[in-house]
Design a protein around this motif. Structure first.
Motif, PDB file in Angstrom:
ATOM      1  N   THR A  45       0.829  -1.203   0.000  1.00  0.00           N
ATOM      2  CA  THR A  45       0.000   0.000   0.000  1.00  0.00           C
ATOM      3  C   THR A  45       0.859   1.248   0.000  1.00  0.00           C
ATOM      4  O   THR A  45       0.542   2.240  -0.678  1.00  0.00           O
ATOM      5  CB  THR A  45      -0.941  -0.001   1.221  1.00  0.00           C
ATOM      6  N   ARG A  46       1.965   1.184   0.727  1.00  0.00           N
ATOM      7  CA  ARG A  46       2.857   2.348   0.827  1.00  0.00           C
ATOM      8  C   ARG A  46       3.440   2.736  -0.529  1.00  0.00           C
ATOM      9  O   ARG A  46       3.370   3.903  -0.934  1.00  0.00           O
ATOM     10  CB  ARG A  46       3.974   2.029   1.827  1.00  0.00           C
ATOM     11  N   ILE A  47       3.991   1.778  -1.252  1.00  0.00           N
ATOM     12  CA  ILE A  47       4.595   2.129  -2.541  1.00  0.00           C
ATOM     13  C   ILE A  47       3.520   2.446  -3.579  1.00  0.00           C
ATOM     14  O   ILE A  47       3.692   3.342  -4.404  1.00  0.00           O
ATOM     15  CB  ILE A  47       5.555   1.031  -3.050  1.00  0.00           C
ATOM     16  N   GLN A  48       2.388   1.767  -3.493  1.00  0.00           N
ATOM     17  CA  GLN A  48       1.296   2.065  -4.425  1.00  0.00           C
ATOM     18  C   GLN A  48       0.817   3.503  -4.237  1.00  0.00           C
ATOM     19  O   GLN A  48       0.593   4.235  -5.215  1.00  0.00           O
ATOM     20  CB  GLN A  48       0.141   1.086  -4.204  1.00  0.00           C
TER      21      GLN A  48
ATOM     22  N   ILE B  22       9.475   7.461 -14.411  1.00  0.00           N
ATOM     23  CA  ILE B  22       8.986   6.820 -13.190  1.00  0.00           C
ATOM     24  C   ILE B  22      10.140   6.177 -12.432  1.00  0.00           C
ATOM     25  O   ILE B  22      10.200   6.216 -11.192  1.00  0.00           O
ATOM     26  CB  ILE B  22       7.901   5.781 -13.525  1.00  0.00           C
ATOM     27  N   LEU B  23      11.067   5.585 -13.159  1.00  0.00           N
ATOM     28  CA  LEU B  23      12.233   4.966 -12.510  1.00  0.00           C
ATOM     29  C   LEU B  23      13.019   5.985 -11.703  1.00  0.00           C
ATOM     30  O   LEU B  23      13.458   5.699 -10.574  1.00  0.00           O
ATOM     31  CB  LEU B  23      13.138   4.320 -13.555  1.00  0.00           C
ATOM     32  N   GLU B  24      13.216   7.168 -12.262  1.00  0.00           N
ATOM     33  CA  GLU B  24      13.937   8.217 -11.536  1.00  0.00           C
ATOM     34  C   GLU B  24      13.196   8.573 -10.251  1.00  0.00           C
ATOM     35  O   GLU B  24      13.811   8.804  -9.211  1.00  0.00           O
ATOM     36  CB  GLU B  24      14.119   9.451 -12.424  1.00  0.00           C
ATOM     37  N   HIS B  25      11.867   8.623 -10.330  1.00  0.00           N
ATOM     38  CA  HIS B  25      11.081   8.939  -9.137  1.00  0.00           C
ATOM     39  C   HIS B  25      11.211   7.820  -8.099  1.00  0.00           C
ATOM     40  O   HIS B  25      11.397   8.102  -6.905  1.00  0.00           O
ATOM     41  CB  HIS B  25       9.612   9.137  -9.510  1.00  0.00           C
ATOM     42  N   ILE B  26      11.131   6.582  -8.539  1.00  0.00           N
ATOM     43  CA  ILE B  26      11.250   5.460  -7.604  1.00  0.00           C
ATOM     44  C   ILE B  26      12.601   5.488  -6.897  1.00  0.00           C
ATOM     45  O   ILE B  26      12.692   5.260  -5.683  1.00  0.00           O
ATOM     46  CB  ILE B  26      11.053   4.115  -8.343  1.00  0.00           C
ATOM     47  N   ARG B  27      13.659   5.773  -7.641  1.00  0.00           N
ATOM     48  CA  ARG B  27      15.006   5.823  -7.046  1.00  0.00           C
ATOM     49  C   ARG B  27      15.111   6.914  -5.980  1.00  0.00           C
ATOM     50  O   ARG B  27      15.961   6.829  -5.092  1.00  0.00           O
ATOM     51  CB  ARG B  27      16.056   6.049  -8.130  1.00  0.00           C
ATOM     52  N   SER B  28      14.262   7.939  -6.068  1.00  0.00           N
ATOM     53  CA  SER B  28      14.327   9.055  -5.117  1.00  0.00           C
ATOM     54  C   SER B  28      13.455   8.837  -3.885  1.00  0.00           C
ATOM     55  O   SER B  28      13.500   9.653  -2.950  1.00  0.00           O
ATOM     56  CB  SER B  28      13.891  10.352  -5.812  1.00  0.00           C
ATOM     57  N   LEU B  29      12.657   7.773  -3.863  1.00  0.00           N
ATOM     58  CA  LEU B  29      11.725   7.571  -2.760  1.00  0.00           C
ATOM     59  C   LEU B  29      12.470   7.257  -1.461  1.00  0.00           C
ATOM     60  O   LEU B  29      13.297   6.341  -1.423  1.00  0.00           O
ATOM     61  CB  LEU B  29      10.760   6.419  -3.078  1.00  0.00           C
TER      62      LEU B  29
ATOM     63  N   ARG C 272       3.111  -3.786 -11.074  1.00  0.00           N
ATOM     64  CA  ARG C 272       3.271  -3.687 -12.531  1.00  0.00           C
ATOM     65  C   ARG C 272       2.707  -2.351 -12.992  1.00  0.00           C
ATOM     66  O   ARG C 272       1.566  -1.998 -12.662  1.00  0.00           O
ATOM     67  CB  ARG C 272       2.568  -4.828 -13.254  1.00  0.00           C
ATOM     68  N   ILE C 273       3.535  -1.614 -13.743  1.00  0.00           N
ATOM     69  CA  ILE C 273       3.148  -0.291 -14.219  1.00  0.00           C
ATOM     70  C   ILE C 273       3.168  -0.311 -15.744  1.00  0.00           C
ATOM     71  O   ILE C 273       4.185  -0.654 -16.350  1.00  0.00           O
ATOM     72  CB  ILE C 273       4.124   0.780 -13.693  1.00  0.00           C
TER      73      ILE C 273
ATOM     74  N   HIS D 139      12.754  -4.365 -15.141  1.00  0.00           N
ATOM     75  CA  HIS D 139      12.550  -5.045 -13.867  1.00  0.00           C
ATOM     76  C   HIS D 139      13.379  -4.363 -12.786  1.00  0.00           C
ATOM     77  O   HIS D 139      14.545  -4.028 -12.995  1.00  0.00           O
ATOM     78  CB  HIS D 139      12.971  -6.513 -13.960  1.00  0.00           C
ATOM     79  N   LEU D 140      12.782  -4.227 -11.645  1.00  0.00           N
ATOM     80  CA  LEU D 140      13.410  -3.538 -10.529  1.00  0.00           C
ATOM     81  C   LEU D 140      13.085  -4.310  -9.252  1.00  0.00           C
ATOM     82  O   LEU D 140      11.933  -4.694  -9.033  1.00  0.00           O
ATOM     83  CB  LEU D 140      12.820  -2.128 -10.451  1.00  0.00           C
ATOM     84  N   ILE D 141      14.083  -4.564  -8.425  1.00  0.00           N
ATOM     85  CA  ILE D 141      13.860  -5.125  -7.095  1.00  0.00           C
ATOM     86  C   ILE D 141      14.199  -4.054  -6.075  1.00  0.00           C
ATOM     87  O   ILE D 141      15.305  -3.495  -6.078  1.00  0.00           O
ATOM     88  CB  ILE D 141      14.723  -6.383  -6.829  1.00  0.00           C
ATOM     89  N   LEU D 142      13.240  -3.757  -5.207  1.00  0.00           N
ATOM     90  CA  LEU D 142      13.428  -2.785  -4.147  1.00  0.00           C
ATOM     91  C   LEU D 142      13.413  -3.481  -2.799  1.00  0.00           C
ATOM     92  O   LEU D 142      12.756  -4.510  -2.625  1.00  0.00           O
ATOM     93  CB  LEU D 142      12.302  -1.742  -4.160  1.00  0.00           C
ATOM     94  N   ALA D 143      14.120  -2.904  -1.844  1.00  0.00           N
ATOM     95  CA  ALA D 143      14.006  -3.312  -0.451  1.00  0.00           C
ATOM     96  C   ALA D 143      13.369  -2.155   0.298  1.00  0.00           C
ATOM     97  O   ALA D 143      13.930  -1.050   0.338  1.00  0.00           O
ATOM     98  CB  ALA D 143      15.371  -3.653   0.134  1.00  0.00           C
ATOM     99  N   ALA D 144      12.177  -2.387   0.839  1.00  0.00           N
ATOM    100  CA  ALA D 144      11.456  -1.345   1.557  1.00  0.00           C
ATOM    101  C   ALA D 144      11.800  -1.422   3.038  1.00  0.00           C
ATOM    102  O   ALA D 144      11.636  -2.477   3.664  1.00  0.00           O
ATOM    103  CB  ALA D 144       9.952  -1.505   1.363  1.00  0.00           C
TER     104      ALA D 144
END
Length: 203
Positions: free
Chosen positions: A17-20, A91-98, A79-80, A122-127
């Motif tokens: 929910t947080r990343i969405q 969007i990738l640049e924004h995700i990297r800045s989160l 999935r976007i 494809h991107l793997i994130l650690a929240a």
């Protein structure tokens, strides 16, 4: 049988929910600024208990929360689907800045397509969360798999996925060759559509 995620399942829902919410807020902000949508569709899911257990069996891993949340990195999936390729990279640049999200792995199958024609990012994130994770760490980290595609890439991937799991398909080599040809043609169309959009923007 209890969920393979055990007590961690509510934490997965929280992270998803947080990343969405972060991505939806970015979409709303960009639309307010430019009048253009940065993506067409966004879907989020937690891999079902059955699917995760089957994946553990396939990989020879015990059906445990540790396997599901440490050995695997796709319990949470985002999935976007974008109209244009450059929106994906924005969007990738924004995700990297989160804040609170660490990029663990990136695979650019758009600029470097797979041999069968598959294209996607494809991107793997650690929240990072305040909760304990499956390794006992506090703050805890939970993996998120993100896939970004254009509409054309997503249509092709959907068809290819269906064909992959069909049994006793005749003319397999011909079908694979046609799929590869279609993938290349759709990629060319993505480039052309992006060029047209940019011409309209600049006119």
């Amino acid at each position: 049988m209890s969920s393979i995620y055990g007590a961690f399942e509510p934490r997965l829902s929280y992270v998803m929910t947080r990343i969405q919410t972060e991505l939806e807020s970015y979409e709303q902000l960009r639309f307010a600024e430019t009048g253009d949508h940065v993506y067409e569709h966004l879907t989020a899911r937690i891999k079902s208990d059955e699917s995760m257990r089957e994946k553990c069996r396939r990989k020879g891993l015990p059906e445990t929360a540790y396997s599901a949340l440490h050995e695997m990195q796709d319990a949470i999936g985002i999935r976007i689907i974008c109209a244009f390729r450059d929106d994906i990279y924005g969007i990738l640049e924004h995700i990297r800045s989160l804040p609170g999200f660490i990029v663990v792995e990136e695979k650019d199958y758009i600029r470097h397509a797979k041999s069968n024609g598959y294209r996607s990012y494809h991107l793997i994130l650690a929240a990072e969360t305040a909760f304990e994770d499956v390794e006992g760490n506090v703050p805890g980290h939970f993996f998120v798999e993100v896939q970004l595609r254009t509409i054309a890439m997503d249509s092709w991937a959907s068809l290819e996925h269906k064909m992959k799991y069909k049994k006793d398909v005749k003319n397999q080599a011909l079908i694979e060759a046609e799929l590869k040809r279609c993938a290349d043609e759709l990629a060319a169309c993505d480039v052309s559509m992006e060029t047209i959009r940019n011409l309209i923007r600049n006119s």
